[in-house]
Design a protein around this motif. Sequence first.
Motif, short mmCIF file in Angstrom:
data_model
loop_
_atom_site.label_atom_id
_atom_site.label_comp_id
_atom_site.label_asym_id
_atom_site.label_seq_id
_atom_site.Cartn_x
_atom_site.Cartn_y
_atom_site.Cartn_z
N THR A 1 0.83 -1.21 0.00
CA THR A 1 0.00 0.00 0.00
C THR A 1 0.87 1.26 0.00
O THR A 1 0.54 2.25 -0.64
CB THR A 1 -0.91 0.01 1.25
OG1 THR A 1 -1.53 -1.27 1.36
CG2 THR A 1 -1.98 1.07 1.15
N VAL B 1 -8.61 -2.50 2.38
CA VAL B 1 -9.12 -3.17 1.17
C VAL B 1 -8.23 -4.37 0.85
O VAL B 1 -8.72 -5.49 0.61
CB VAL B 1 -9.14 -2.17 -0.02
CG1 VAL B 1 -9.48 -2.90 -1.32
CG2 VAL B 1 -10.14 -1.06 0.25
N ASN B 2 -6.94 -4.14 0.88
CA ASN B 2 -5.96 -5.20 0.63
C ASN B 2 -6.12 -6.33 1.66
O ASN B 2 -6.14 -7.51 1.31
CB ASN B 2 -4.56 -4.56 0.71
CG ASN B 2 -3.47 -5.50 0.25
OD1 ASN B 2 -3.56 -6.70 0.43
ND2 ASN B 2 -2.41 -4.93 -0.33
N ILE C 1 -8.77 -7.16 3.49
CA ILE C 1 -10.01 -7.92 3.35
C ILE C 1 -9.92 -8.86 2.14
O ILE C 1 -10.37 -10.01 2.19
CB ILE C 1 -11.24 -6.99 3.25
CG1 ILE C 1 -11.37 -6.18 4.55
CG2 ILE C 1 -12.52 -7.79 2.99
CD1 ILE C 1 -12.46 -5.13 4.54
N ALA C 2 -9.28 -8.39 1.06
CA ALA C 2 -9.18 -9.22 -0.13
C ALA C 2 -8.24 -10.40 0.07
O ALA C 2 -8.43 -11.46 -0.50
CB ALA C 2 -8.71 -8.37 -1.32
N THR C 3 -7.21 -10.22 0.90
CA THR C 3 -6.17 -11.26 0.93
C THR C 3 -6.00 -11.95 2.28
O THR C 3 -5.48 -13.07 2.34
CB THR C 3 -4.79 -10.67 0.54
OG1 THR C 3 -4.42 -9.66 1.48
CG2 THR C 3 -4.82 -10.09 -0.86
#
Length: 458
Positions: A108, A279-280, A282-284
Amino acid sequence: MKSFPPYRIQVVKEIPITTRAERAEALSAAAYNMFDVPAAKVTIDLLTDSGTGAVSAAQEAAAAAADRSYAGSDSYYRFRQVVDELTSYPHVFPVHQGRAAERVLFSTVLRAGQISLSNTHFDTTRANVELLGCEARDLPCAEARDLDSAEPFKGNIDLDTLEATLSGPDGQRVGQVLITITNNGGGGQPVSMANLHAVRELCQRYQVPFFLDAARFAENAWLVTEREPGYRHLSPREVAQQAFALADGCVASLKKDGISPMGAFIGLRDPDLAKRSEVNLIATEGFRTYGGMASHDLERVAQGLREVLEPDYLRSRAAETAHLAQLVNAAGVDIVQPAGIHALYLNAGRLLPHIPPSGFPGHALACQLYLEGGIRCAELGSLYLGTFDAEHNLLQPAPFELVRLAIPRRTYTLAHLEYVADVLADIAKNPERVPSYRVVHAPPLLRHFNLKLAQIPA
Ligand code: F0G
């Protein structure tokens, strides 16, 4: 008055006792790679202090009562409360372990081509910087170059080089400054509060984010109360709070000073950075209230973070390492001075002068400790840090040939450590018989985990 651990042993686990022939067989079957030796063949495991500490009854009780709700579980709020008491970061994300925190935060913060500056990047930290197409540059202080000197804060970053880099032609490319407390890659040495204050000032002046790699924040805080004038009257908790307060955020593996088998967190001040990291995450990794951690580990970590800052605990842990350091020195083996807390770093290059760097004296000592005593530990020398040609010959050796004896928290008694010192003393009596090694297979990335070697008889 001698210090003693503020706990007694209530649950124990048997350790494997092996014969020398079994160990020789296991080591050769592992192609002399310690990571491929099954733990069932290891008597005293000093490979790492990460995830290997003994948990307390209070941690297990909390784990049993963990709340498995996907979102907003009670366990998350208990974890948050403990982290909030310690750090002043408004945004906190649990993550399953330190390197996941690194990946989420660095991907990020950093853009390809940027530079990460550090006192010393830990190996996964370096890998997570380099995987983004960035450069991980270590700027250890000058005192760190003298292994024998008793300077109290050899984990510091070199402030002159830091300022010169930030103000020089590379300054525009610096994406972050990351200070590792304690400096694991740099002999387990602590970082002073004065150094952290100066880093903060420089980072503010040059508008670069300043993060802590706080894997061993409590042990760093303890060493500050012991060694830094002006901090002796503070508790380790107060020092840790001040350290976290100086930075813009942190990544912290909780497998060390969280005294948990698994866990980590990211702490941040900047709301925009937090939004993008989330965001990162939650996605990973997982939703923001568990981030890849099981609820029982959130509970273990919350309780572990309380226990780790108890002065009686830190005092006895530091004394245990100091005791081993004394025995090792009495056996005629030099270590990186002064002893830190989580590990001793043996000067294998000096103990085994008959083995040139190309024969890997650090690895040779680690193998010998295993062969003679069933003790597992890791090399931190040319095998790990040197550069090789295509045929796996050593081109550029590491500056030092070290072996790290990492000490798991609350796991071994003084008698175990005295046994380790005895085995080492035996080797030191007759070091010429220790054979050297050559590499027969080395992958390009994270080499040391997958190496294969052969022994060259002494
Ligand atoms: N930062 C430091 C300073 C570390 O020592 C480690 C792990 C990490 C980050 C990564 O954390 O393991 O939770 O993913 N150090 C261990 C060691 C493995 O043996 O020193 P992790």
